[in-house]
Scaffold this active site. Sequence first.
Site: not given
Ligand code: ARG
Ligand code: ASP
Length: 726
Positions: A88, A232, A662
């Site tokens: 991502h 990921d 991330s």
């Molecule tokens: N929640 C994770 C972060 O904050 C992954 C985000 C990417 N995935 C998504 N479906 N948007 O970055």
């Molecule tokens: N998914 C998040 C990021 O892109 C990580 C998190 O918020 O825990 O940094």
Amino acid sequence: MNMLRKSYILLTFMLAVIFTSNADEGMWMLQQLRQQKLSAMHELGLKLEDYDIYDPAGTSLKDAVVQFGRGCTGEVISSQGLVLTNHHCAFGQIQQHSSLENNYLEEGFWAMRQEDELVNPGLTVTFIDQIEEVTGWVKDCLVRDREKDTDGLFYLSPSYLNGIAREKAGEQFLKDHPGTEVEIKPFFGGNQYYMFTKKIYSDVRLVGAPPSSIGKFGADTDNWMWPRHTGDFSLFRIYADKEGNPAKYSPTNVPLKPKRWLTVSTRGVEENDFAMILGFPGSTHKYYTSWEVAERRDIDNSVRIQMREVRQHAMLEEMLDDPAVKIQYASKYAGSTNAYKNAVGTSWAIDMRDFEGLKREQQTRLIEWSRHNKKPQYTEALNEIERIVKERAGLRYRSWMLNEAIVRGVEFAAVPTAAADSLLQALVQEDQAEAERQLQLLEDAFRRFTNKDYNPEVDRKVAKEMFDAYIQSLPRESYPAAFNQLFTDFEGDIGRYVDHLVDHSLFSSEENFRRFATGKPDPETLRNDPLFHFARSVRDEAASLRSQQAVFDVPLSLARRIYMEGLLAMEEPYALFPDANLTLRLSYGQVKGYQPRDGVVYRHQTTIEGVMEKEDPGNWEFVVPGKLRKLYREKDFGPYTLSNGSLPVAFAATTHTTGGNSGSPVMNGNGELIGINFDRNWEGVGGDIQYLPDYQRSIIVDIRYVLFIIDKYAGASHLISEMEIN
Ligand code: ARG
Ligand code: ASP
């Protein structure tokens, strides 16, 4: 010792534990590990010393950790500059290289030779060479420059702080070190300062990425969720000039020979194993007051949740209708839902775990302490924060609304107004040469606006729904002036109003733009252009809201700085960690599952069985690629097989992480790479405000799944050979 004294000590100790930091809580600066957390880490199973992690005089683990782009972390995993991060984090780049013919989002991408690695303009990777405390120096400079500090905000201003950072480093030093930049950042609201010397590489090439059906498996349904089954990850390579210095892209650049790279461990994890994470967490609010907690829930999150639901629903309909739109809007949609779901989880935690109450207790403790120690300024600072939060509520609601519904919600609110302004001026002044130059600039800006991911029909549809939601949420006198026309000329008919904006603007199609730009552009056409007019009005309204709110910024920052000073004075030295601010931090904890709800237990590890359980060929989020299904059926997991014959996919740990973490390396007690951090659980996102040891988990892709996908799924074993694997 008498009983009373004993229980007093016990009570103070317990309070200190509650208010300073819970076990495993914290995003620690690397310089003070010895004073702060090293012994706690040793107790949990760390086998290294602090200088193995951070050594100001030599190389250490931190030299293998990079900031990836602006918002993620990555780690160097080979002597040839190979970098791991999340899928991502690379989503934008993979999307840029994708087309319907070469759909790397869909199919994945693997460079089988270095020549095939793909160039990514604008992408950087940043190493932190040096970290230095500079609080004294910054305070001296602030005194020296106080006359110039008209707003009284130099102490937090990035441009001021970076200016004095350059001054401290010396222009000659920066000239002698290409790609090196220095930065000073405030910590604890401006009570402490650190300077970072950074080396920034800008030739970073895409080496590999799994298909989205692996790298984004579970997509939005599973995002922020445990148990998780997403691979990921993605791979890049850093290129440098022949001397190993940062250089802009050139075919003669060579793979970087890094100072340090991580060893990979395939021995796996057990529940309660020690784990630590180095990375660049973006922003947290541990030191919010109770009033700011409520503001976050009742204004910021509430508006975001309401408006994004409307926008996402409209976008998704179009995406599911047309595969080309699905590619175009994939990144925008993912970005939107990600912050949306985080807001939902945060507001839930604020209520469910009574964050207001927790922060109120912290405030009360400070008030008592300051009374006892005759430091009334800390109580006054709290009163000031309460007052300001109350007074700014109305304006804050309006600007969150404008921002979520229009500025970020409707793409045509971003037609290039600045370039159009300049052209208009040149046309009015009949400055022929300048007009030609400005027309060219406007054309460039127009091309950026209508890039390959812009779809005017999707935007039109989204705009109609957003305008409707916006108008229903605010009284008429709060709209940008342009909305008057909706009521005067269109009798409040939003559909006709939006059609008018979109159909009659020179920005709405190539054809319209050409018609305007060919021959002698007419200043009246430009002045009256409906989208130009609309976007300018939105821009003016945003600026006006900003300046009306600015009167609160100086006193609020000051009150917050004093409040923070009080907390620092009240707690033991070294007890507190500063809120995240995109600087390099360490989090540690244990591999662990949790109990999300009464009667429900989640384990710490997931396996490929869960991928297959979730498989749903009819739902784009849960498609399993045929090749993976085949490997699963044949149980062909090679050296990555678990003792029970399955294949590990992800695990969870109590490490305190946030957005920006991330892609961060997750390491075992020996500092070996065991996984890549990529998410948190929904029940734990409130940890940005208050870490909850029983609920917050980092979600980590198991390095064995990563290696399995590279090796067995993609057949890119040459990449495996580059790594050092234990
Ligand atoms: N929640 C994770 C972060 O904050 C992954 C985000 C990417 N995935 C998504 N479906 N948007 O970055
Ligand atoms: N998914 C998040 C990021 O892109 C990580 C998190 O918020 O825990 O940094």
